[in-house]
Design a protein around this motif. Sequence first.
Motif, PDB file in Angstrom:
ATOM      1  N   GLY A 117       0.783  -1.235   0.000  1.00 36.28           N
ATOM      2  CA  GLY A 117       0.000   0.000   0.000  1.00 36.28           C
ATOM      3  C   GLY A 117       0.807   1.272   0.000  1.00 36.28           C
ATOM      4  O   GLY A 117       0.295   2.335   0.346  1.00 36.28           O
ATOM      5  N   ALA A 118       2.098   1.205  -0.396  1.00 35.44           N
ATOM      6  CA  ALA A 118       2.946   2.399  -0.376  1.00 35.44           C
ATOM      7  C   ALA A 118       3.121   3.022  -1.759  1.00 35.44           C
ATOM      8  O   ALA A 118       3.396   4.222  -1.859  1.00 35.44           O
ATOM      9  N   LYS A 119       2.986   2.246  -2.799  1.00 36.88           N
ATOM     10  CA  LYS A 119       3.205   2.748  -4.160  1.00 36.88           C
ATOM     11  C   LYS A 119       1.965   3.499  -4.637  1.00 36.88           C
ATOM     12  O   LYS A 119       0.834   3.019  -4.490  1.00 36.88           O
ATOM     13  N   ASN A 120       2.181   4.671  -5.228  1.00 33.93           N
ATOM     14  CA  ASN A 120       1.054   5.504  -5.655  1.00 33.93           C
ATOM     15  C   ASN A 120       0.574   5.101  -7.045  1.00 33.93           C
ATOM     16  O   ASN A 120       0.715   5.837  -8.009  1.00 33.93           O
ATOM     17  N   THR A 121       0.007   3.911  -7.129  1.00 36.37           N
ATOM     18  CA  THR A 121      -0.566   3.435  -8.384  1.00 36.37           C
ATOM     19  C   THR A 121      -1.854   4.192  -8.684  1.00 36.37           C
ATOM     20  O   THR A 121      -2.460   4.805  -7.807  1.00 36.37           O
ATOM     21  N   LEU A 122      -2.286   4.147  -9.928  1.00 34.39           N
ATOM     22  CA  LEU A 122      -3.432   4.952 -10.354  1.00 34.39           C
ATOM     23  C   LEU A 122      -4.728   4.551  -9.669  1.00 34.39           C
ATOM     24  O   LEU A 122      -5.636   5.376  -9.508  1.00 34.39           O
TER      25      LEU A 122
END
Length: 538
Positions: free
Chosen positions: A204-209
């Motif tokens: 849940g750390a990566k700012n995916t779209l």
Amino acid sequence: MTQHDYDYVIVGSGFGGSVSACRLSEKGYKVAVLEQGRRWTQDNLPRSNWRIRDYLWRPFLGLRGFLSLRLFRHVMILHGNAVGGGSITYAQTLLVPPQKVWHNGNWAGLDDWDAQMPGHYATAQRMLGVTENRRPGPADARLKQMADATGVGDSFYYTRVGVFFGKDGDAPGTEYPDPYFDGEGPTRKSCLGCGGCMVGCRHGAKNTLDQNYLYLAEKRGTTVQAETRVVDVRPLNDKADGSDGYEILTEPTFARFFRKRSRVTARNVVFAASSLGTQELLFKLKTGGSLPNISDDLGRRVRTNAESILGVRYPGTGDDMSKGVAIGSGIYIDEHTHIEAVRYPEGSNLLAGLFTILTGGRPGFTRVFVWLWTMFGLLLRHPLRGFKAILPYRASSESVIFLVMQTLDGHLDMRWTRPWYWPFAKTLSTHGKRIPTFIPEANAFTEKAAKATGGIGLSTITEILFNVPMTAHCMGGCAMGATPEQGVIDAQNRVFNYRNLYVVDGSMLAANLGVNPSLTITALAERAMSFIPDKAAA
């Protein structure tokens, strides 16, 4: 007046599609996004890329992952298929290209780019949560050591990335309420520095779209239909220019035999299926008669950032090169050549099979003999280390991968042809002069860096055996232009010769950026949507 199911149907949910969905839903339009890939969550993402069925994309073979590898005559292209597009598997490196790119290519002069783009970049950076890397790892330290040893240490930097790092002093993995959108977004956890970005962030750390643009679009009413492949788009009511809107036919992506088609209608259609996906679909529609007036410029001037992928391996090292974020740092070895340090998480060694011993020589068949001689020499001098250097085992923990990009212009063309090995259907094929498969400056840097740091240099096997470079940055093919003879879309992303039809993805780019293109695609999508009025004012 024709009644439509949707005001806008968007084909694809990558950077262009997700931005479009978010902004159009904000403007009051009824929007649907049709995505051929799966919806991924922290629970169903693969734990390593050896879980091939859930990592690689080849539906006909039963592979339902999110990374597609397509080998063409001139290049091997890596791209993503998922709800959220390439953001699920990309390295979230978000850099602004040099200003000179706006003065090259067919988009030069179409706008005052120097004045217009900074504001759109600022919006894109805010939405994607861009910040400087705060989880540097051993591979980044090694790149700095290499840069110092080769005289370019002053160019070293930590990348600007779309990752949530949390507050200073809090433990990695701490959960926070939405830190970006005043509570409208999902809860987040701070980055662990596990290196798993390109296999899908399970923390849940990566700012995916699906955590920002697409998340907000769905919250505002956008319908996202996953595992849905668009097979036809044609004007309604015999209005050849699309002035009455379009019907869109779809099939289930993973159906093999009984493919039941569905139909929706829309006033407007946005093609946002990635450079390859949009080109392929538009070629089908143009040659199949659904959209015959698409510009003949389709497929021309496809660019790859003039990339090469190299690396250095340290067999038996005690430093774990897999730790950090996927691309944590970079350097410039000259004014045209940019290198980034890339990593995969521990145990995700599938793509290590694409690497071999660093090889010089001229591109072409003679390079194969140079490679064999180089391999023989290494194994003769250092049999154990040489053998370990080419094994996939522990590759992610022992390797610093170099993503080399250049701003020097070069391109190839895509065409819609019948391949000799399968004459029953047409497919995309590459034509034109070969783009560089061997960058002497990058090879020289890798050789010096490996020697200075006690490693073994690496090349990619496709470059050696097939004279084919590898890229994750396919751009162009439906580029902006002033006229249909110079491009497929105009300066507002509208498809020439049609109304209510747009292209908003990597295929619109008209120059080599020299940096990862995701931020520029996002900024240009913001610009494209700024031209569309609110529904109440339309």
